[in-house]
Motif scaffolding. Structure first.
Motif, PDB file in Angstrom:
ATOM      1  N   GLU A  95       0.833  -1.201   0.000  1.00 27.43           N
ATOM      2  CA  GLU A  95       0.000   0.000   0.000  1.00 27.43           C
ATOM      3  C   GLU A  95       0.866   1.249   0.000  1.00 27.43           C
ATOM      4  OE1 GLU A  95      -2.470  -0.008   3.478  1.00 27.43           O
ATOM      5  OE2 GLU A  95      -0.775  -0.218   4.830  1.00 27.43           O
ATOM      6  N   SER A  96       0.362   2.269  -0.627  1.00 26.18           N
ATOM      7  CA  SER A  96       1.055   3.554  -0.681  1.00 26.18           C
ATOM      8  C   SER A  96       0.984   4.209   0.697  1.00 26.18           C
ATOM      9  CB  SER A  96       0.376   4.451  -1.721  1.00 26.18           C
ATOM     10  OG  SER A  96       0.961   5.726  -1.710  1.00 26.18           O
ATOM     11  N   LEU A  97       2.132   4.702   1.175  1.00 29.59           N
ATOM     12  CA  LEU A  97       2.176   5.383   2.467  1.00 29.59           C
ATOM     13  C   LEU A  97       2.211   6.900   2.317  1.00 29.59           C
ATOM     14  CD1 LEU A  97       4.738   3.408   4.677  1.00 29.59           C
ATOM     15  CD2 LEU A  97       2.248   3.424   4.834  1.00 29.59           C
ATOM     16  N   ARG A  98       3.128   7.381   1.459  1.00 29.67           N
ATOM     17  CA  ARG A  98       3.277   8.834   1.308  1.00 29.67           C
ATOM     18  C   ARG A  98       4.138   9.133   0.085  1.00 29.67           C
ATOM     19  NH1 ARG A  98       7.311   8.769   6.293  1.00 29.67           N
ATOM     20  NH2 ARG A  98       5.418   8.228   7.350  1.00 29.67           N
ATOM     21  N   ALA A  99       4.103  10.381  -0.302  1.00 27.36           N
ATOM     22  CA  ALA A  99       4.968  10.886  -1.374  1.00 27.36           C
ATOM     23  C   ALA A  99       5.449  12.267  -0.935  1.00 27.36           C
ATOM     24  CB  ALA A  99       4.200  10.980  -2.682  1.00 27.36           C
ATOM     25  N   LYS A 100       6.704  12.558  -1.220  1.00 30.59           N
ATOM     26  CA  LYS A 100       7.269  13.855  -0.843  1.00 30.59           C
ATOM     27  C   LYS A 100       8.192  14.316  -1.963  1.00 30.59           C
ATOM     28  CE  LYS A 100       8.481  17.026   2.256  1.00 30.59           C
ATOM     29  NZ  LYS A 100       7.756  18.195   2.442  1.00 30.59           N
ATOM     30  N   ARG A 101       8.091  15.603  -2.299  1.00 31.67           N
ATOM     31  CA  ARG A 101       8.940  16.183  -3.341  1.00 31.67           C
ATOM     32  C   ARG A 101      10.021  17.046  -2.712  1.00 31.67           C
ATOM     33  NH1 ARG A 101       5.581  14.126  -6.318  1.00 31.67           N
ATOM     34  NH2 ARG A 101       4.777  14.381  -8.342  1.00 31.67           N
ATOM     35  N   TYR A 102      11.217  16.931  -3.258  1.00 34.50           N
ATOM     36  CA  TYR A 102      12.370  17.742  -2.849  1.00 34.50           C
ATOM     37  C   TYR A 102      12.984  18.301  -4.131  1.00 34.50           C
ATOM     38  CZ  TYR A 102      11.907  14.724   1.253  1.00 34.50           C
ATOM     39  OH  TYR A 102      11.417  14.031   2.330  1.00 34.50           O
ATOM     40  N   GLY A 103      12.547  19.475  -4.562  1.00 36.94           N
ATOM     41  CA  GLY A 103      13.051  20.035  -5.817  1.00 36.94           C
ATOM     42  C   GLY A 103      12.702  19.134  -6.981  1.00 36.94           C
ATOM     43  N   ASP A 104      13.723  18.659  -7.709  1.00 40.64           N
ATOM     44  CA  ASP A 104      13.467  17.801  -8.877  1.00 40.64           C
ATOM     45  C   ASP A 104      13.400  16.315  -8.528  1.00 40.64           C
ATOM     46  OD1 ASP A 104      16.150  17.420  -8.327  1.00 40.64           O
ATOM     47  OD2 ASP A 104      16.816  17.620 -10.403  1.00 40.64           O
ATOM     48  N   THR A 105      13.368  15.997  -7.236  1.00 41.32           N
ATOM     49  CA  THR A 105      13.315  14.613  -6.771  1.00 41.32           C
ATOM     50  C   THR A 105      12.000  14.358  -6.041  1.00 41.32           C
ATOM     51  OG1 THR A 105      15.721  14.544  -6.490  1.00 41.32           O
ATOM     52  CG2 THR A 105      14.460  12.921  -5.262  1.00 41.32           C
ATOM     53  N   ALA A 106      11.429  13.187  -6.276  1.00 37.25           N
ATOM     54  CA  ALA A 106      10.243  12.749  -5.540  1.00 37.25           C
ATOM     55  C   ALA A 106      10.570  11.422  -4.866  1.00 37.25           C
ATOM     56  CB  ALA A 106       9.053  12.583  -6.475  1.00 37.25           C
ATOM     57  N   VAL A 107      10.116  11.274  -3.643  1.00 40.01           N
ATOM     58  CA  VAL A 107      10.320  10.036  -2.903  1.00 40.01           C
ATOM     59  C   VAL A 107       8.941   9.458  -2.584  1.00 40.01           C
ATOM     60  CG1 VAL A 107      11.305   8.981  -0.836  1.00 40.01           C
ATOM     61  CG2 VAL A 107      12.486  10.899  -1.929  1.00 40.01           C
ATOM     62  N   TYR A 108       8.749   8.209  -3.001  1.00 36.49           N
ATOM     63  CA  TYR A 108       7.479   7.512  -2.805  1.00 36.49           C
ATOM     64  C   TYR A 108       7.692   6.362  -1.827  1.00 36.49           C
ATOM     65  CZ  TYR A 108       6.294  10.069  -7.024  1.00 36.49           C
ATOM     66  OH  TYR A 108       6.081  11.064  -7.947  1.00 36.49           O
ATOM     67  N   TRP A 109       6.765   6.215  -0.903  1.00 40.91           N
ATOM     68  CA  TRP A 109       6.856   5.198   0.129  1.00 40.91           C
ATOM     69  C   TRP A 109       5.707   4.203  -0.030  1.00 40.91           C
ATOM     70  CZ3 TRP A 109       9.934   5.844   4.817  1.00 40.91           C
ATOM     71  CH2 TRP A 109      10.734   6.976   4.805  1.00 40.91           C
ATOM     72  N   GLY A 110       6.040   2.924   0.086  1.00 39.65           N
ATOM     73  CA  GLY A 110       5.029   1.876   0.122  1.00 39.65           C
ATOM     74  C   GLY A 110       5.362   0.927   1.250  1.00 39.65           C
ATOM     75  N   GLN A 111       4.364   0.175   1.700  1.00 44.79           N
ATOM     76  CA  GLN A 111       4.601  -0.796   2.770  1.00 44.79           C
ATOM     77  C   GLN A 111       3.811  -2.054   2.496  1.00 44.79           C
ATOM     78  OE1 GLN A 111       3.664   0.488   6.811  1.00 44.79           O
ATOM     79  NE2 GLN A 111       5.299  -0.830   7.580  1.00 44.79           N
ATOM     80  N   VAL A 112       4.480  -3.191   2.726  1.00 47.46           N
ATOM     81  CA  VAL A 112       3.812  -4.473   2.594  1.00 47.46           C
ATOM     82  C   VAL A 112       2.756  -4.565   3.683  1.00 47.46           C
ATOM     83  CG1 VAL A 112       4.101  -6.986   2.702  1.00 47.46           C
ATOM     84  CG2 VAL A 112       5.854  -5.577   1.595  1.00 47.46           C
ATOM     85  N   ARG A 113       1.533  -4.837   3.277  1.00 38.86           N
ATOM     86  CA  ARG A 113       0.452  -4.971   4.250  1.00 38.86           C
ATOM     87  C   ARG A 113       0.698  -6.213   5.109  1.00 38.86           C
ATOM     88  NH1 ARG A 113      -3.016  -3.764  -0.251  1.00 38.86           N
ATOM     89  NH2 ARG A 113      -3.616  -5.942  -0.271  1.00 38.86           N
ATOM     90  N   SER A 114       0.507  -6.079   6.382  1.00 37.13           N
ATOM     91  CA  SER A 114       0.742  -7.220   7.278  1.00 37.13           C
ATOM     92  C   SER A 114      -0.394  -8.227   7.235  1.00 37.13           C
ATOM     93  CB  SER A 114       0.984  -6.742   8.708  1.00 37.13           C
ATOM     94  OG  SER A 114      -0.085  -5.919   9.131  1.00 37.13           O
ATOM     95  N   ASP A 115      -1.524  -7.864   6.626  1.00 42.13           N
ATOM     96  CA  ASP A 115      -2.656  -8.781   6.520  1.00 42.13           C
ATOM     97  C   ASP A 115      -2.584  -9.675   5.283  1.00 42.13           C
ATOM     98  OD1 ASP A 115      -3.183  -6.991   4.499  1.00 42.13           O
ATOM     99  OD2 ASP A 115      -5.168  -6.423   5.223  1.00 42.13           O
ATOM    100  N   GLY A 116      -1.439  -9.630   4.584  1.00 45.35           N
ATOM    101  CA  GLY A 116      -1.356 -10.515   3.433  1.00 45.35           C
ATOM    102  C   GLY A 116      -0.609  -9.883   2.370  1.00 45.35           C
TER     103      GLY A 116
END
Length: 186
Positions: free
Chosen positions: A165-186
Protein backbone atom coordinates in the motif's frame (compact mmCIF):
# COMPACT_ATOMS: atom_id res chain seq x y z
CA UNK A 1 31.37 15.00 -2.64
CA UNK A 2 28.96 12.51 -1.09
CA UNK A 3 29.17 11.64 2.56
CA UNK A 4 27.23 9.67 5.15
CA UNK A 5 25.00 12.09 7.04
CA UNK A 6 24.62 10.49 10.49
CA UNK A 7 25.20 7.46 12.68
CA UNK A 8 28.33 5.47 13.42
CA UNK A 9 29.98 6.46 10.12
CA UNK A 10 28.53 9.97 9.94
CA UNK A 11 30.77 12.36 8.01
CA UNK A 12 32.64 9.58 6.15
CA UNK A 13 33.06 10.30 2.44
CA UNK A 14 31.85 7.99 -0.28
CA UNK A 15 33.45 7.56 -3.67
CA UNK A 16 31.01 8.20 -6.52
CA UNK A 17 31.09 6.54 -9.97
CA UNK A 18 32.52 8.97 -12.56
CA UNK A 19 29.32 9.00 -14.63
CA UNK A 20 25.94 7.35 -15.03
CA UNK A 21 24.70 7.80 -11.45
CA UNK A 22 23.16 10.63 -9.45
CA UNK A 23 23.65 10.05 -5.74
CA UNK A 24 20.76 10.98 -3.51
CA UNK A 25 21.50 14.42 -2.06
CA UNK A 26 22.36 14.76 1.63
CA UNK A 27 19.25 16.88 2.14
CA UNK A 28 16.99 14.19 0.71
CA UNK A 29 18.77 11.39 2.60
CA UNK A 30 18.51 13.31 5.87
CA UNK A 31 14.75 13.85 5.40
CA UNK A 32 14.20 10.30 4.15
CA UNK A 33 15.97 8.72 7.12
CA UNK A 34 14.26 11.02 9.62
CA UNK A 35 10.91 9.77 8.28
CA UNK A 36 12.08 6.15 8.14
CA UNK A 37 13.36 6.20 11.72
CA UNK A 38 10.02 7.61 12.91
CA UNK A 39 8.29 4.70 11.16
CA UNK A 40 10.54 1.85 12.32
CA UNK A 41 13.57 0.99 14.41
CA UNK A 42 16.49 0.40 12.02
CA UNK A 43 18.41 -1.70 14.55
CA UNK A 44 19.37 -4.95 12.84
CA UNK A 45 17.09 -4.58 9.79
CA UNK A 46 17.98 -6.13 6.46
CA UNK A 47 18.26 -3.54 3.68
CA UNK A 48 18.19 -3.93 -0.11
CA UNK A 49 19.64 -1.02 -2.12
CA UNK A 50 18.59 -1.45 -5.78
CA UNK A 51 20.30 0.61 -8.50
CA UNK A 52 22.83 1.30 -5.75
CA UNK A 53 25.35 3.56 -7.54
CA UNK A 54 27.72 4.75 -4.78
CA UNK A 55 25.67 2.92 -2.14
CA UNK A 56 24.78 6.14 -0.29
CA UNK A 57 21.33 4.92 0.80
CA UNK A 58 22.43 1.47 1.98
CA UNK A 59 25.56 2.75 3.73
CA UNK A 60 23.48 5.45 5.43
CA UNK A 61 21.13 2.72 6.72
CA UNK A 62 24.08 0.68 8.02
CA UNK A 63 25.51 3.75 9.72
CA UNK A 64 22.16 4.23 11.47
CA UNK A 65 21.97 0.67 12.80
CA UNK A 66 20.83 -1.65 9.99
CA UNK A 67 22.31 -5.11 10.41
CA UNK A 68 22.81 -6.05 6.75
CA UNK A 69 22.75 -4.41 3.33
CA UNK A 70 22.68 -5.93 -0.12
CA UNK A 71 23.63 -3.55 -2.92
CA UNK A 72 22.49 -4.32 -6.47
CA UNK A 73 24.18 -2.44 -9.31
CA UNK A 74 24.24 -3.49 -12.97
CA UNK A 75 27.05 -1.14 -14.07
CA UNK A 76 30.45 -2.79 -13.60
CA UNK A 77 32.30 0.48 -12.89
CA UNK A 78 29.74 1.55 -10.32
CA UNK A 79 29.92 -1.90 -8.68
CA UNK A 80 33.72 -1.47 -8.37
CA UNK A 81 33.17 1.91 -6.66
CA UNK A 82 30.67 0.22 -4.32
CA UNK A 83 33.27 -2.42 -3.41
CA UNK A 84 35.84 0.30 -2.73
CA UNK A 85 33.37 2.14 -0.47
CA UNK A 86 32.58 -1.10 1.38
CA UNK A 87 36.30 -1.71 2.01
CA UNK A 88 36.72 1.81 3.44
CA UNK A 89 33.76 1.60 5.83
CA UNK A 90 33.47 -0.38 9.09
CA UNK A 91 30.45 -2.47 8.03
CA UNK A 92 30.93 -6.21 7.64
CA UNK A 93 27.54 -7.63 6.65
CA UNK A 94 27.53 -6.27 3.11
CA UNK A 95 26.77 -8.07 -0.16
CA UNK A 96 27.34 -6.47 -3.57
CA UNK A 97 25.56 -8.03 -6.54
CA UNK A 98 26.74 -6.87 -9.97
CA UNK A 99 23.50 -7.61 -11.85
CA UNK A 100 20.33 -5.91 -12.98
CA UNK A 101 17.67 -4.99 -10.44
CA UNK A 102 15.11 -6.91 -12.49
CA UNK A 103 17.16 -10.13 -12.48
CA UNK A 104 17.90 -9.79 -8.77
CA UNK A 105 14.28 -9.06 -7.82
CA UNK A 106 12.94 -12.31 -9.27
CA UNK A 107 15.68 -14.56 -7.91
CA UNK A 108 15.23 -16.64 -4.79
CA UNK A 109 16.96 -15.52 -1.63
CA UNK A 110 16.64 -13.67 1.63
CA UNK A 111 13.81 -11.31 2.51
CA UNK A 112 14.36 -7.64 3.30
CA UNK A 113 12.79 -5.21 5.78
CA UNK A 114 13.65 -2.03 3.85
CA UNK A 115 14.11 -1.62 0.10
CA UNK A 116 15.55 1.47 -1.56
CA UNK A 117 15.05 1.79 -5.31
CA UNK A 118 16.68 4.81 -6.95
CA UNK A 119 16.65 3.86 -10.63
CA UNK A 120 18.17 6.03 -13.33
CA UNK A 121 15.53 8.42 -14.66
CA UNK A 122 15.68 6.52 -17.98
CA UNK A 123 14.20 3.41 -16.32
CA UNK A 124 10.55 3.35 -17.38
CA UNK A 125 7.60 3.05 -15.04
CA UNK A 126 6.93 -0.38 -16.55
CA UNK A 127 10.47 -1.60 -15.86
CA UNK A 128 10.24 -0.36 -12.27
CA UNK A 129 6.86 -2.06 -11.86
CA UNK A 130 8.43 -5.39 -12.94
CA UNK A 131 11.17 -4.99 -10.32
CA UNK A 132 8.74 -4.17 -7.50
CA UNK A 133 6.40 -7.00 -8.51
CA UNK A 134 9.35 -9.37 -8.73
CA UNK A 135 10.26 -8.65 -5.11
CA UNK A 136 6.72 -9.46 -3.97
CA UNK A 137 6.31 -12.54 -6.17
CA UNK A 138 9.72 -13.98 -5.18
CA UNK A 139 8.89 -13.43 -1.48
CA UNK A 140 11.86 -11.06 -1.04
CA UNK A 141 9.97 -8.78 1.41
CA UNK A 142 9.14 -9.33 5.08
CA UNK A 143 5.68 -8.59 6.48
CA UNK A 144 5.53 -4.83 7.01
CA UNK A 145 8.58 -4.17 4.80
CA UNK A 146 8.99 -0.57 3.67
CA UNK A 147 9.78 0.25 0.03
CA UNK A 148 11.20 3.68 -0.79
CA UNK A 149 11.39 4.69 -4.44
CA UNK A 150 13.19 7.81 -5.66
CA UNK A 151 12.18 9.24 -9.04
CA UNK A 152 12.15 12.52 -10.93
CA UNK A 153 9.51 14.83 -9.49
CA UNK A 154 7.66 14.81 -12.82
CA UNK A 155 7.20 11.01 -12.57
CA UNK A 156 3.98 9.41 -11.44
CA UNK A 157 3.83 7.41 -8.23
CA UNK A 158 5.02 3.84 -8.84
CA UNK A 159 2.40 1.20 -9.51
CA UNK A 160 2.67 -0.68 -6.23
CA UNK A 161 2.24 -4.45 -6.56
CA UNK A 162 -0.67 -6.24 -4.92
CA UNK A 163 -0.09 -6.47 -1.19
CA UNK A 164 1.83 -3.16 -1.02
CA UNK A 165 0.00 0.00 0.00
CA UNK A 166 1.05 3.55 -0.68
CA UNK A 167 2.18 5.38 2.47
CA UNK A 168 3.28 8.83 1.31
CA UNK A 169 4.97 10.89 -1.37
CA UNK A 170 7.27 13.86 -0.84
CA UNK A 171 8.94 16.18 -3.34
CA UNK A 172 12.37 17.74 -2.85
CA UNK A 173 13.05 20.04 -5.82
CA UNK A 174 13.47 17.80 -8.88
CA UNK A 175 13.31 14.61 -6.77
CA UNK A 176 10.24 12.75 -5.54
CA UNK A 177 10.32 10.04 -2.90
CA UNK A 178 7.48 7.51 -2.80
CA UNK A 179 6.86 5.20 0.13
CA UNK A 180 5.03 1.88 0.12
CA UNK A 181 4.60 -0.80 2.77
CA UNK A 182 3.81 -4.47 2.59
CA UNK A 183 0.45 -4.97 4.25
CA UNK A 184 0.74 -7.22 7.28
CA UNK A 185 -2.66 -8.78 6.52
CA UNK A 186 -1.36 -10.52 3.43
Amino acid sequence: MTRIVAGSAGGRRLKVPPKGTRPTSERVREALFSSLESLMDLDGVRVLDLYAGSGALGFEALSRGAGHATFVEADKRAAEVLKANARELPFRDVVIANRSAEAYSVSEGEAFDVVFADPPYAVTDGELEKVLSGLVNAARLTAGAVLIVERASRSAEPAWPEGVESLRAKRYGDTAVYWGQVRSDG
